[in-house]
Design a protein around this motif. Sequence first.
Motif, PDB file in Angstrom:
ATOM      1  N   ILE A  67       0.839  -1.205   0.000  1.00 25.36           N
ATOM      2  CA  ILE A  67       0.000   0.000   0.000  1.00 25.36           C
ATOM      3  C   ILE A  67       0.876   1.257   0.000  1.00 25.36           C
ATOM      4  CG2 ILE A  67      -1.762   1.302   1.274  1.00 25.36           C
ATOM      5  CD1 ILE A  67      -2.778  -1.386   2.336  1.00 25.36           C
ATOM      6  N   VAL A  68       1.953   1.210   0.787  1.00 25.87           N
ATOM      7  CA  VAL A  68       2.851   2.372   0.853  1.00 25.87           C
ATOM      8  C   VAL A  68       3.488   2.621  -0.527  1.00 25.87           C
ATOM      9  CG1 VAL A  68       5.015   3.235   1.821  1.00 25.87           C
ATOM     10  CG2 VAL A  68       3.316   2.199   3.313  1.00 25.87           C
ATOM     11  N   ILE A  69       3.986   1.553  -1.159  1.00 23.22           N
ATOM     12  CA  ILE A  69       4.614   1.702  -2.481  1.00 23.22           C
ATOM     13  C   ILE A  69       3.597   2.250  -3.486  1.00 23.22           C
ATOM     14  CG2 ILE A  69       5.669   0.459  -4.422  1.00 23.22           C
ATOM     15  CD1 ILE A  69       6.842  -1.478  -2.324  1.00 23.22           C
ATOM     16  N   ALA A  70       2.354   1.689  -3.437  1.00 19.14           N
ATOM     17  CA  ALA A  70       1.318   2.134  -4.374  1.00 19.14           C
ATOM     18  C   ALA A  70       1.031   3.624  -4.177  1.00 19.14           C
ATOM     19  CB  ALA A  70       0.047   1.320  -4.167  1.00 19.14           C
ATOM     20  N   ILE A  86      -9.662   0.995  -1.658  1.00 19.82           N
ATOM     21  CA  ILE A  86      -9.987  -0.435  -1.664  1.00 19.82           C
ATOM     22  C   ILE A  86      -8.807  -1.231  -1.103  1.00 19.82           C
ATOM     23  CG2 ILE A  86     -10.460  -2.441  -3.123  1.00 19.82           C
ATOM     24  CD1 ILE A  86     -12.076  -0.611  -4.929  1.00 19.82           C
ATOM     25  N   GLN A  87      -7.585  -0.842  -1.484  1.00 16.55           N
ATOM     26  CA  GLN A  87      -6.407  -1.546  -0.946  1.00 16.55           C
ATOM     27  C   GLN A  87      -6.368  -1.460   0.574  1.00 16.55           C
ATOM     28  OE1 GLN A  87      -3.052   0.054  -3.438  1.00 16.55           O
ATOM     29  NE2 GLN A  87      -2.633  -2.130  -3.566  1.00 16.55           N
ATOM     30  N   PHE A  88      -6.688  -0.287   1.079  1.00 15.30           N
ATOM     31  CA  PHE A  88      -6.668  -0.116   2.526  1.00 15.30           C
ATOM     32  C   PHE A  88      -7.763  -0.964   3.192  1.00 15.30           C
ATOM     33  CE2 PHE A  88      -8.235   1.960   6.359  1.00 15.30           C
ATOM     34  CZ  PHE A  88      -7.095   1.878   7.127  1.00 15.30           C
ATOM     35  N   PHE A 135      -3.993  -7.566  -7.403  1.00 16.88           N
ATOM     36  CA  PHE A 135      -4.813  -7.068  -8.531  1.00 16.88           C
ATOM     37  C   PHE A 135      -4.795  -5.543  -8.574  1.00 16.88           C
ATOM     38  CE2 PHE A 135      -7.506 -11.007  -9.163  1.00 16.88           C
ATOM     39  CZ  PHE A 135      -7.129 -11.134 -10.484  1.00 16.88           C
ATOM     40  N   PHE A 136      -5.053  -4.949  -7.428  1.00 12.05           N
ATOM     41  CA  PHE A 136      -5.140  -3.485  -7.410  1.00 12.05           C
ATOM     42  C   PHE A 136      -3.757  -2.851  -7.552  1.00 12.05           C
ATOM     43  CE2 PHE A 136      -9.295  -4.586  -5.793  1.00 12.05           C
ATOM     44  CZ  PHE A 136     -10.072  -3.738  -6.555  1.00 12.05           C
ATOM     45  N   PHE A 137      -2.737  -3.533  -7.037  1.00 15.14           N
ATOM     46  CA  PHE A 137      -1.380  -3.017  -7.198  1.00 15.14           C
ATOM     47  C   PHE A 137      -0.993  -3.014  -8.677  1.00 15.14           C
ATOM     48  CE2 PHE A 137       3.326  -3.472  -6.962  1.00 15.14           C
ATOM     49  CZ  PHE A 137       3.570  -2.250  -6.352  1.00 15.14           C
ATOM     50  N   ILE A 138      -1.360  -4.072  -9.380  1.00 13.38           N
ATOM     51  CA  ILE A 138      -1.064  -4.140 -10.814  1.00 13.38           C
ATOM     52  C   ILE A 138      -1.786  -3.022 -11.562  1.00 13.38           C
ATOM     53  CG2 ILE A 138      -1.357  -5.531 -12.912  1.00 13.38           C
ATOM     54  CD1 ILE A 138      -0.912  -8.005 -11.120  1.00 13.38           C
ATOM     55  N   SER A 139      -3.037  -2.750 -11.150  1.00  7.31           N
ATOM     56  CA  SER A 139      -3.732  -1.668 -11.857  1.00  7.31           C
ATOM     57  C   SER A 139      -3.094  -0.314 -11.567  1.00  7.31           C
ATOM     58  CB  SER A 139      -5.238  -1.657 -11.575  1.00  7.31           C
ATOM     59  OG  SER A 139      -5.518  -2.147 -10.314  1.00  7.31           O
ATOM     60  N   LYS A 180      -0.505  -5.566 -20.739  1.00  8.13           N
ATOM     61  CA  LYS A 180       0.356  -6.420 -19.918  1.00  8.13           C
ATOM     62  C   LYS A 180      -0.285  -6.659 -18.548  1.00  8.13           C
ATOM     63  CE  LYS A 180       5.248  -6.497 -20.803  1.00  8.13           C
ATOM     64  NZ  LYS A 180       6.412  -5.613 -20.814  1.00  8.13           N
ATOM     65  N   SER A 181      -0.855  -5.589 -17.981  1.00  8.23           N
ATOM     66  CA  SER A 181      -1.439  -5.719 -16.650  1.00  8.23           C
ATOM     67  C   SER A 181      -2.578  -6.733 -16.654  1.00  8.23           C
ATOM     68  CB  SER A 181      -1.923  -4.365 -16.144  1.00  8.23           C
ATOM     69  OG  SER A 181      -3.138  -4.018 -16.758  1.00  8.23           O
ATOM     70  N   ILE A 182      -3.317  -6.759 -17.772  1.00  6.17           N
ATOM     71  CA  ILE A 182      -4.428  -7.714 -17.855  1.00  6.17           C
ATOM     72  C   ILE A 182      -3.899  -9.140 -17.932  1.00  6.17           C
ATOM     73  CG2 ILE A 182      -6.293  -8.503 -19.372  1.00  6.17           C
ATOM     74  CD1 ILE A 182      -6.630  -5.385 -19.957  1.00  6.17           C
ATOM     75  N   VAL A 183      -2.841  -9.351 -18.714  1.00  7.28           N
ATOM     76  CA  VAL A 183      -2.250 -10.692 -18.833  1.00  7.28           C
ATOM     77  C   VAL A 183      -1.728 -11.148 -17.469  1.00  7.28           C
ATOM     78  CG1 VAL A 183      -0.394 -12.034 -19.875  1.00  7.28           C
ATOM     79  CG2 VAL A 183      -1.664 -10.381 -21.263  1.00  7.28           C
TER      80      VAL A 183
END
Lengths: 126, 348
Positions: free
Chosen positions: B140-143, B184-186, B237-241, B253-256
């Motif tokens: 979460i911090v990195i995001a 949502i991540q939180f 999932f949310f980190f990738i988005s 790429k994120s979807i794959v």
Amino acid sequence: MVIIVDLNSETPIYIQLQNQIIKAIAKSELKCGDTLPSVRQLASDLGVNLHTVNKAYNNLKQEGFLTVNRRKGVNVNAKEVYQANEEYLKALDEEMDILVTKAIVRGISAEELEEKIRKIYESVGE
Amino acid sequence: MILDIFVLWLIILIIAIEPFVSNRSLMFGVRIHGEKYDEIEFRKIRERYRNLVLAFGIILSLLYWLISTIYESELIFILTAVLLLVFAVVNYKIAYDKTKKVKESYNWKSSENKVVIDTNFRNDKVALNNKWYLIHIGVIVIASYLCFSRYAMIPEEVPVNMNSNGDFTIYMTKDKVLFITLLIQFFTFALMFAIHQAIKNSKQDLSGDLNNLESERKILMTLSKLIYGIFSLVQIFFFISILSYCQIITYEKSIVISQAFFIIFTVGLIISLFVILKRYKNISVGSKSYVDDDKYWKYGIIYFNKNDPTVVIKKRYGIGVTFNFGNKITYVICSFIIVITVALVMFL
């Protein structure tokens, strides 16, 4: 310590709890300073009302067996705290009086009664 | 289309085999004596239940296939799923009633209704160590850091939905998307934390037999890992988005990557389900360990016990957690969750 509660028994649950904790202390399964689960935790594990556990703990606290502290939890007291004193001996006399009288009425001899008491002592391991 | 039917059959098979893999002392949410599990009356109920599910599944998937070759609409799959759900509930209820009837005919005495607990139960680990949360906090911090540091590079409009042809259909402003994603991540983290605390304080379910102590600990540990896995996947999932919004990886790429994670997750989930169910089967089933808790489980699945201060309780089958609906706090928590969900949906 293992606690077994019979939900269908006619003995109230708080008395079952009380008796088992006293037995565990007598048998040295619970020693001075040992921690018992919090009221909420024990009630949750047994699936019984908070008041039930509270009642058992409070009674044991009054008799000097436990210390109930909101922060530190429930602990077993040192032997000195609950050792027999005059007040206790008086209460014991009263209880024994009715118990023994009942046994006499029902025709139990002094020897039989002594034998029963000895057996309890042996089971506790004193 | 093939994927849809595959998913449909995965669900149908899980519904169909459920009574065959669960604990022998529990059938359709009814407590029975474990050694009577193989009696013909009980077997008949289970087999009838399974055959009905499979027959309905075949008809349903044929219908789905036929209709979706004529019309193309997402609504058809949703309708099919709802139909399956309704059927599953009705079929379960019928099996539940029948099992109850057979149980009553046995006239088992409830004099063995003893609860056994060990006060040292939680001296050994029953849930994952707290340090595992650090990974989630780190993500979460990195995001959040990425969102702030690369804010200028993010396009004003961000795609949030894609149709089956691979075209983006819905766009939203970047502020909204970043805020909601981080929120949502939180919440994912907070929910995971809450469930883990509930598992740590979970009721000891020893079925009246101390020999079950070790297996009960293992069940809770596996459940804890399972929950951690599910929530980690949501977090990923949310980190990738976020990564794709920040233009670190492309949307394609994120979807794959998300799909790859989804497959790994599904396989992992099925394996862990089997591990838990196998452990549950091993719990001793002698008549000694018969604790009739049926009256607290409405329809075998909804826990309602006014005397029990527990709020979150492990499900009877060992997979997942549920609420004690006899406790007022449950309603407070549930309404809180509903309010947050509704607020998020309205906000979107």
